[in-house]
Design an enzyme around this catalytic site. Structure first.
Site, PDB file in Angstrom:
ATOM      1  N   HIS A  17      33.948  13.880  26.098  1.00  0.00           N
ATOM      2  CA  HIS A  17      32.537  13.640  25.385  1.00  0.00           C
ATOM      3  C   HIS A  17      31.580  14.241  25.973  1.00  0.00           C
ATOM      4  O   HIS A  17      31.101  14.521  27.022  1.00  0.00           O
ATOM      5  CB  HIS A  17      32.294  11.890  25.865  1.00  0.00           C
ATOM      6  CG  HIS A  17      33.336  11.040  25.593  1.00  0.00           C
ATOM      7  ND1 HIS A  17      33.331  10.180  24.372  1.00  0.00           N
ATOM      8  CD2 HIS A  17      34.538  10.578  26.430  1.00  0.00           C
ATOM      9  CE1 HIS A  17      34.438   9.661  24.434  1.00  0.00           C
ATOM     10  NE2 HIS A  17      35.001   9.566  25.654  1.00  0.00           N
ATOM     11  N   LEU A  18      31.043  15.110  24.781  1.00  0.00           N
ATOM     12  CA  LEU A  18      29.992  16.056  24.962  1.00  0.00           C
ATOM     13  C   LEU A  18      28.768  15.608  24.469  1.00  0.00           C
ATOM     14  O   LEU A  18      27.547  16.212  24.990  1.00  0.00           O
ATOM     15  CB  LEU A  18      30.446  17.300  24.147  1.00  0.00           C
ATOM     16  CG  LEU A  18      31.625  18.159  24.748  1.00  0.00           C
ATOM     17  CD1 LEU A  18      31.657  19.568  23.747  1.00  0.00           C
ATOM     18  CD2 LEU A  18      31.602  18.419  26.220  1.00  0.00           C
ATOM     19  N   ALA A  20      30.229   2.283  30.252  1.00  0.00           N
ATOM     20  CA  ALA A  20      31.721   2.503  30.717  1.00  0.00           C
ATOM     21  C   ALA A  20      31.752   4.167  30.698  1.00  0.00           C
ATOM     22  O   ALA A  20      31.243   4.755  29.565  1.00  0.00           O
ATOM     23  CB  ALA A  20      32.948   2.133  29.927  1.00  0.00           C
ATOM     24  N   ASN A  60      32.517   9.645  19.041  1.00  0.00           N
ATOM     25  CA  ASN A  60      32.034   8.124  19.177  1.00  0.00           C
ATOM     26  C   ASN A  60      30.357   8.230  19.398  1.00  0.00           C
ATOM     27  O   ASN A  60      30.022   7.780  20.380  1.00  0.00           O
ATOM     28  CB  ASN A  60      32.661   7.352  20.299  1.00  0.00           C
ATOM     29  CG  ASN A  60      32.770   7.746  21.738  1.00  0.00           C
ATOM     30  OD1 ASN A  60      32.648   9.000  21.813  1.00  0.00           O
ATOM     31  ND2 ASN A  60      32.716   6.950  22.585  1.00  0.00           N
ATOM     32  N   HIS A  71      40.345  15.528  25.457  1.00  0.00           N
ATOM     33  CA  HIS A  71      39.572  14.308  25.420  1.00  0.00           C
ATOM     34  C   HIS A  71      38.396  14.419  26.174  1.00  0.00           C
ATOM     35  O   HIS A  71      38.352  14.287  27.454  1.00  0.00           O
ATOM     36  CB  HIS A  71      40.456  12.975  25.939  1.00  0.00           C
ATOM     37  CG  HIS A  71      39.758  11.866  25.784  1.00  0.00           C
ATOM     38  ND1 HIS A  71      40.521  10.742  25.202  1.00  0.00           N
ATOM     39  CD2 HIS A  71      38.343  11.529  25.597  1.00  0.00           C
ATOM     40  CE1 HIS A  71      39.429   9.743  25.176  1.00  0.00           C
ATOM     41  NE2 HIS A  71      38.189  10.204  25.591  1.00  0.00           N
ATOM     42  N   LYS A  78      40.450   9.797  15.734  1.00  0.00           N
ATOM     43  CA  LYS A  78      40.159   9.148  16.926  1.00  0.00           C
ATOM     44  C   LYS A  78      40.260   7.458  16.236  1.00  0.00           C
ATOM     45  O   LYS A  78      39.247   7.290  15.899  1.00  0.00           O
ATOM     46  CB  LYS A  78      39.324   9.467  17.875  1.00  0.00           C
ATOM     47  CG  LYS A  78      39.148   8.678  19.313  1.00  0.00           C
ATOM     48  CD  LYS A  78      40.183   8.792  20.259  1.00  0.00           C
ATOM     49  CE  LYS A  78      39.997   7.962  21.154  1.00  0.00           C
ATOM     50  NZ  LYS A  78      38.955   8.040  22.157  1.00  0.00           N
ATOM     51  N   HIS A 111      44.334   8.578  27.613  1.00  0.00           N
ATOM     52  CA  HIS A 111      43.859   7.915  28.786  1.00  0.00           C
ATOM     53  C   HIS A 111      44.717   6.650  29.439  1.00  0.00           C
ATOM     54  O   HIS A 111      44.159   5.537  29.687  1.00  0.00           O
ATOM     55  CB  HIS A 111      42.456   7.761  29.234  1.00  0.00           C
ATOM     56  CG  HIS A 111      41.880   7.233  27.847  1.00  0.00           C
ATOM     57  ND1 HIS A 111      42.248   6.096  27.303  1.00  0.00           N
ATOM     58  CD2 HIS A 111      40.734   7.359  26.995  1.00  0.00           C
ATOM     59  CE1 HIS A 111      41.500   5.423  26.338  1.00  0.00           C
ATOM     60  NE2 HIS A 111      40.566   6.247  26.378  1.00  0.00           N
ATOM     61  N   HIS A 145      26.938   9.329  31.269  1.00  0.00           N
ATOM     62  CA  HIS A 145      25.963   8.494  30.865  1.00  0.00           C
ATOM     63  C   HIS A 145      25.018   8.560  31.982  1.00  0.00           C
ATOM     64  O   HIS A 145      25.181   8.922  33.067  1.00  0.00           O
ATOM     65  CB  HIS A 145      26.362   6.972  31.227  1.00  0.00           C
ATOM     66  CG  HIS A 145      27.453   6.538  30.229  1.00  0.00           C
ATOM     67  ND1 HIS A 145      27.104   6.122  28.920  1.00  0.00           N
ATOM     68  CD2 HIS A 145      28.722   6.666  30.050  1.00  0.00           C
ATOM     69  CE1 HIS A 145      27.932   5.759  28.244  1.00  0.00           C
ATOM     70  NE2 HIS A 145      29.262   6.228  28.675  1.00  0.00           N
ATOM     71  N   ASP A 167      38.759  12.828  29.643  1.00  0.00           N
ATOM     72  CA  ASP A 167      37.673  11.505  29.268  1.00  0.00           C
ATOM     73  C   ASP A 167      36.406  11.757  29.889  1.00  0.00           C
ATOM     74  O   ASP A 167      36.046  10.619  30.451  1.00  0.00           O
ATOM     75  CB  ASP A 167      38.491  10.185  29.373  1.00  0.00           C
ATOM     76  CG  ASP A 167      37.880   9.141  28.633  1.00  0.00           C
ATOM     77  OD1 ASP A 167      36.896   9.646  27.767  1.00  0.00           O
ATOM     78  OD2 ASP A 167      37.945   7.763  29.142  1.00  0.00           O
ATOM     79  N   HIS A 190      42.911   5.224  21.128  1.00  0.00           N
ATOM     80  CA  HIS A 190      42.270   4.312  22.281  1.00  0.00           C
ATOM     81  C   HIS A 190      43.117   3.295  22.647  1.00  0.00           C
ATOM     82  O   HIS A 190      43.035   2.024  21.711  1.00  0.00           O
ATOM     83  CB  HIS A 190      40.619   4.091  22.311  1.00  0.00           C
ATOM     84  CG  HIS A 190      40.204   3.473  23.385  1.00  0.00           C
ATOM     85  ND1 HIS A 190      39.272   4.003  24.457  1.00  0.00           N
ATOM     86  CD2 HIS A 190      40.577   2.224  24.110  1.00  0.00           C
ATOM     87  CE1 HIS A 190      39.041   3.170  25.244  1.00  0.00           C
ATOM     88  NE2 HIS A 190      39.778   1.922  25.048  1.00  0.00           N
TER      89      HIS A 190
END
Ligand code: NCD
Ligand code: ZN
Length: 334
Positions: free
Chosen positions: A12-13, A258, A38, A10, A97, A169, A246, A242, A134
């Site tokens: 986020h790239l 978040a 996402n 899991h 997802k 998560h 940001h 996860d 999620h």
């Protein structure tokens, strides 16, 4: 010490410059990572999957990390249809997802009628695709969102006994206990930051936006249940970091984003927990075996070397503040 290169199930790239900045950390430690869909706009169809994979591979070709493969996902939205699933699989997606409506970054317009998607789950079950959830119930009180979602998890799991489902998560003892009682088609990812944080780290003193993520860190007993599950050797529990970068400007903001960016410290931070709460020898099954078995993937063939040698986590990595910024860690990836 050598350990098998890890699977992060899991991550986020992101895209563009953010992708360029974060991918080297993941590629250096992970042989595979399940890449979250996402984005804005999201990864919804076969073309999106193919294009996003190409973007990642292009950045990878200019990156030092060798032997890294992105595992692709698509986002399940209320309009996703069962007829699209085969095409998504052929495009290379291994998982879908599902984000409940409004519970996290870029989840507006997400799912609130979980039963309406039963035909989609059926199609995924039939073609051997994994359903990643999620697990937070929209509109529930924030500390109860995960626990309230467990009824949805149970309902889908019992209606689709051959569908492989991952509760992503987990942040509560309730979720860990629930996953343990469900059949073997249900597994659960655990993050490293939820092994370190409780809600007090977010709001117990001065507000710390860099510890804010969804699902939010909970009580001390929940943190201990997560560590316990990771160390238990139960193959239902495996790593999904996860890591959710940001820019500092988006975190230190009146409408703070978040997500905790753990990729730069992933393996060292895990080593510390495994050493402090058990033994380092339990790390490899959790990071490099159980997910492969659940996802029907071969074990990774390359290794990384970890050494016990103090180093200081930088305050910033590009425009992003990493987890444990400024702290000294005892373990290092060579
Ligand atoms: C993630 C993100 O930033 O994309 N944020 C987070 O707090 N974990 C989305 C998610 O996985 O919930
Ligand atoms: Zn995520």
């Amino acid at each position: 010490m050598l350990i098998r290169k890890i699977d992060d199930m899991h991550v986020h790239l992101r895209q563009g410059e953010m992708l360029e900045s974060v991918l080297p950390y993941t590629a250096m430690q992970c042989e595979r990572a399940l890449v979250m869909p996402n984005l804005m706009p999201p990864i919804l169809n076969a073309n999106d999957v193919i294009n996003y994979r190409m973007q990642i591979m292009e950045v990878l070709s200019n990156t030092k990390g060798k032997f890294f493969a992105p595992l692709m996902t698509f986002k399940i939205v209320p309009t996703t249809s069962a007829a699209e699933i085969d095409g998504l699989k052929q495009a290379g997606a291994i998982a879908g997802k599902l984000y409940p409506d409004g519970v996290t970054t870029n989840s507006q317009g997400g799912v609130s009628d979980f039963k309406a998607l039963f035909p989609v789950y059926k199609a995924m079950e039939e073609c051997g695709m994994v359903l990643c959830l999620h697990g937070e119930m929209p509109n529930a009180f924030s500390l109860d969102r995960e626990t309230e979602f467990l009824s949805v998890l149970k309902d889908v799991a019992l209606n689709f006994p051959k569908l492989r489902i991952v509760l992503e998560h987990a942040t509560t003892k309730d979720a860990i206990d629930c996953v343990k009682t469900l059949p073997a088609n249900v597994a659960c990812t655990l993050t490293v930051h939820h092994m370190y944080l409780t809600l007090d780290d977010v709001i117990g003193g001065a507000l710390n936006p860099h510890a804010f993520c969804k699902p939010v860190a909970k009580r001390p007993k929940d943190r201990l249940a997560i560590i316990d599950a990771a160390l238990s050797g139960n193959p239902k529990f495996f790593l999904g970091s996860d890591s959710a970068p940001h820019a500092i400007s988006a975190k230190e903001n009146a409408c703070g984003a978040a997500g905790v960016y753990t990729a730069p410290v992933l393996v060292p931070a895990l080593c510390q927990i495994f050493e402090d709460y058990g033994t380092i020898t339990k790390l490899e099954p959790f990071t490099s075996q159980f997910a492969a078995e659940f996802y029907n993937l071969p074990l990774n063939q390359h290794s990384i070397e970890i050494v016990k040698e103090p180093w200081k986590v930088p305050e910033v990595c590009g425009t992003i503040k990493p987890f444990l910024a400024g702290q000294t860690l005892n373990w290092k990836v060579v």
